[in-house]
Design a protein around this motif. Structure first.
Motif, PDB file in Angstrom:
ATOM      1  N   THR A  56       0.838  -1.204   0.000  1.00  0.00           N
ATOM      2  CA  THR A  56       0.000   0.000   0.000  1.00  0.00           C
ATOM      3  C   THR A  56       0.871   1.251   0.000  1.00  0.00           C
ATOM      4  N   ASP A 113      -7.503  -3.063  -2.782  1.00  0.00           N
ATOM      5  CA  ASP A 113      -6.793  -3.910  -1.810  1.00  0.00           C
ATOM      6  C   ASP A 113      -7.558  -5.213  -1.580  1.00  0.00           C
ATOM      7  N   ARG A 202       4.755  -3.558   9.656  1.00  0.00           N
ATOM      8  CA  ARG A 202       3.567  -3.137  10.417  1.00  0.00           C
ATOM      9  C   ARG A 202       3.601  -3.759  11.809  1.00  0.00           C
TER      10      ARG A 202
END
Ligand SMILES: Nc1ncnc2c1ncn2[C@@H]1O[C@H](COP(=O)(O)OP(=O)(O)O)[C@@H](O)[C@H]1O
Ligand SMILES: [Mg+2]
Length: 381
Positions: A56, A113, A202
């Motif tokens: 992303t 996505d 993340r």
């Protein structure tokens, strides 16, 4: 000093790179994306790879560089697995793609996505949508598993694979956040966050933030306690006992350790696996052990109705078998006059404590390894 709104933004968003140059690790992908931006044109794209690797982030950075100030008007970000179904997605795309921007001649960008969560029928419908709007828009499809995308969609896109990030790259970025947020976190703790994140940035950033919320100073112990993962010390103890103690004592001691530390079986198997791959064991023995561990890991997470105690005992049994087999191989090697060092040393940590008892009675004289033709005697305790 961070202002109030700044403090409310989760670190994964706050520290999301805005430009392609800031994205680490995915060198060849970034190089290609820069070329597309320079040429002012994007093909349809299909980004695939594990979570937290920059999919992303890359497309958003790319869109920012391509459209500049026009970025918000020119980009539409959707979740392909929207519960409301492909029709909603299609309507949103239609409304967005049908209007041309007077300020920009470039095609618009539609980011979709989680395409791999779409059922086949929806993917076929999406293929038609991609074809219909190709003159005004470019699509960037994002997914974790490319094998779940129908070939008809795959063939319309330039595929780019995102790989788990290099530990050094994750470490560097985590340390940057540590400095930027002025938090107390020693290097060892930072390394343990990197190890536990498995190349997922993340996860690494979220771990750092959660530990920071729970503890004033981030230490290795705080990291493991926050995540509820077995501490390296506990893993070390578990391995030492299950490799070296007699069978019944090993099962009892390790089971008590597991219950007292509230350790999950899957975490234990993964912890054992991570250490076994680094151990210098005889290859045939290592292969059998890794295969057993894979089976136990599968049963522990996916095995329907598999009893935890049964799987736990299988884990200790696999390590016990490893000792017996290593001793046999060592004995044969000594008899045959092969002086390959049959140690089981943790190569990374240079930690030979694990095997203190492992090769008792089957040690080869390491100092003379390979230098002499004479048969070695097996050393007793
Ligand atoms: N290659 C990377 N370089 C720098 N930061 C990254 C990278 N990959 C992921 N991140 C960080 O991790 C978080 C999640 O990244 P994201 O691009 O959303 O991952 P995904 O691959 O799941 O789409 C973001 O905060 C981003 O800053
Ligand atoms: Mg994403």
């Amino acid at each position: 000093m961070a202002d109030k709104t700044d403090q409310q933004i989760p670190w994964v968003e706050k520290y999301r790179p805005k430009a392609l140059v800031e994205i680490v690790s995915q060198e060849s992908t970034i190089k290609l994306m820069k070329k597309f931006v320079e040429n002012g044109n994007l093909p349809h794209l299909l980004f695939h790879g594990p979570p937290g690797t920059g999919k992303t982030t890359t497309i958003l950075a790319c869109a920012r560089e391509l459209y500049g100030k026009m970025f918000p008007q020119m980009t539409l970000e959707l979740n392909a697995s929207d519960d409301r179904g492909i029709d909603t997605v299609r309507t949103q795309i239609k409304t967005f793609a049908e209007t041309r921007s007077i300020q920009s001649q470039l095609p618009k960008l539609i980011i979709l996505d989680e395409c791999d969560a779409m059922i086949k029928e929806a993917q076929f419908a999406l293929r038609r949508v991609v074809e219909m709007y190709s003159s005004n828009a470019r699509f960037c499809l994002i997914c974790n598993y490319v094998s779940r995308i129908i070939p008809a969609l795959q063939s319309r896109c330039t595929k780019m694979r995102f790989t788990p990030l290099d530990p050094e790259a994750v470490f560097g970025r985590i340390m940057n956040v540590v400095h930027a947020e002025k938090i107390r976190c020693n290097e060892e703790a930072c390394k343990s966050i990197v190890n536990l994140s498995g190349g997922d940035m993340r996860k690494a950033l979220n771990t750092l933030e959660s530990v920071h919320m729970a503890y004033e100073t981030i230490t290795v112990d705080a990291v493991y306690a926050t995540l509820g993962k077995p501490h390296p010390r506990e893993m070390q103890q578990f391995l030492e006992v299950s490799l070296n103690k007699p069978y019944e004592e090993a099962v009892d001691t390790c089971w008590r350790q597991k219950q007292a530390g509230m350790l999950s079986l899957s975490d234990l198997v993964v912890g054992v696996h991570d250490r076994v791959v680094r151990l210098d064991l005889p290859i045939p023995v290592k292969c059998v052990l890794l295969d057993r561990l894979a089976q136990i890991a599968y049963n522990a997470t996916k095995g329907v109705g598999s009893d935890e105690r049964v799987q736990f005992v299988a884990l200790v049994a696999a390590l016990q078998e490893c000792r017996v087999s290593t001793m046999k191989v060592a004995a044969i090697a000594v008899q045959a006059g092969i002086f390959r060092p049959l140690t089981a040393i943790d190569k990374d940590n240079n930690n030979d404590e694990i095997v203190v008892g492992l090769l008792k009675g089957a040690q080869v004289d390491l100092d003379n390894e390979g230098k002499t033709e004479s048969k070695k005697e097996m050393t007793k305790d």
